[in-house]
Scaffold this motif. Sequence first.
Motif, PDB file in Angstrom:
ATOM      1  N   PRO A  36      61.827 -75.241 126.959  1.00  0.00           N
ATOM      2  CA  PRO A  36      60.383 -75.492 126.924  1.00  0.00           C
ATOM      3  C   PRO A  36      60.095 -76.895 126.409  1.00  0.00           C
ATOM      4  O   PRO A  36      60.863 -77.446 125.612  1.00  0.00           O
ATOM      5  CB  PRO A  36      59.872 -74.422 125.937  1.00  0.00           C
ATOM      6  N   PRO A  37      59.010 -77.532 126.869  1.00  0.00           N
ATOM      7  CA  PRO A  37      58.693 -78.891 126.429  1.00  0.00           C
ATOM      8  C   PRO A  37      58.686 -79.015 124.910  1.00  0.00           C
ATOM      9  O   PRO A  37      58.134 -78.169 124.206  1.00  0.00           O
ATOM     10  CB  PRO A  37      57.297 -79.123 127.011  1.00  0.00           C
ATOM     11  N   VAL A  38      59.334 -80.053 124.403  1.00  0.00           N
ATOM     12  CA  VAL A  38      59.434 -80.285 122.974  1.00  0.00           C
ATOM     13  C   VAL A  38      59.350 -81.785 122.728  1.00  0.00           C
ATOM     14  O   VAL A  38      59.869 -82.587 123.507  1.00  0.00           O
ATOM     15  CB  VAL A  38      60.749 -79.695 122.417  1.00  0.00           C
ATOM     16  N   ARG A  39      58.681 -82.177 121.642  1.00  0.00           N
ATOM     17  CA  ARG A  39      58.508 -83.603 121.360  1.00  0.00           C
ATOM     18  C   ARG A  39      59.739 -84.212 120.695  1.00  0.00           C
ATOM     19  O   ARG A  39      60.158 -85.323 121.021  1.00  0.00           O
ATOM     20  CB  ARG A  39      57.278 -83.827 120.476  1.00  0.00           C
ATOM     21  N   GLU A  40      60.332 -83.482 119.730  1.00  0.00           N
ATOM     22  CA  GLU A  40      61.481 -84.009 119.013  1.00  0.00           C
ATOM     23  C   GLU A  40      62.501 -82.906 118.754  1.00  0.00           C
ATOM     24  O   GLU A  40      62.149 -81.754 118.502  1.00  0.00           O
ATOM     25  CB  GLU A  40      61.057 -84.606 117.662  1.00  0.00           C
TER      26      GLU A  40
END
Length: 227
Positions: A38-42
């Motif tokens: 799933p999309p993750v920033r860091e």
Amino acid sequence: MRPLPVGERGLLIELDTAQEVEALHAELLRRAADGTLPPVREIVPAARTVLLDGLADPRGLTAELATWHIPELTTADRPTVEIPVRYDGPDLADVAALWGITPEEVIRLHSGTAFHVAFCGFAPGFGYLTGLPEALHVPRRDTPRTKVPVGSVALAGPYTGVYPRSSPGGWQLIGTTDTVLWDPQREPAALLAPGTRVRFLPQDLRDSGPGSPAGTPATSRSKERPR
């Protein structure tokens, strides 16, 4: 794995060993690259944890993690960087005394060890390198130095590190390198990343001029001049 919520968008995953952290971090990066994470920033690994920040649904990922198989890392999974070192550090003799050997044997043992970056922190470009057996772990200095020179190769506890800039520090200094660990004009800026294998190459103390080699990716043997 023990996933713990961090705010509304974060997930901190606790693990038992540094090896498990490295394997999970590699798996997260693989899944992020192929679009199955799933999309993750860091994604930030540490000594016993991996932090994921910027998740839309941390609870959903927590449930998914329970179904994952995390493969163990192999040597082939890790890029390698070679770092030339002049073993001229002021604490070399002290480390030799702690190990019960000569300074020359310290050089042989340290340069003969295959290190890898467990995680990064402290300062931009600083990698915490593991690989020394427990019998060779050393304590930090009783009195930290107010200024450790840039490029100092140092030991503390189970870790080896290279200071990417001058700063205070309490690690045992055994050598110096001209390798540039952090360069904002380079892509990537950090020479070392979690999972990278590192070999230290003993350098003749007379061979320390401006033309000395800096960090060398062993796969390409490319050269980078020190700055």
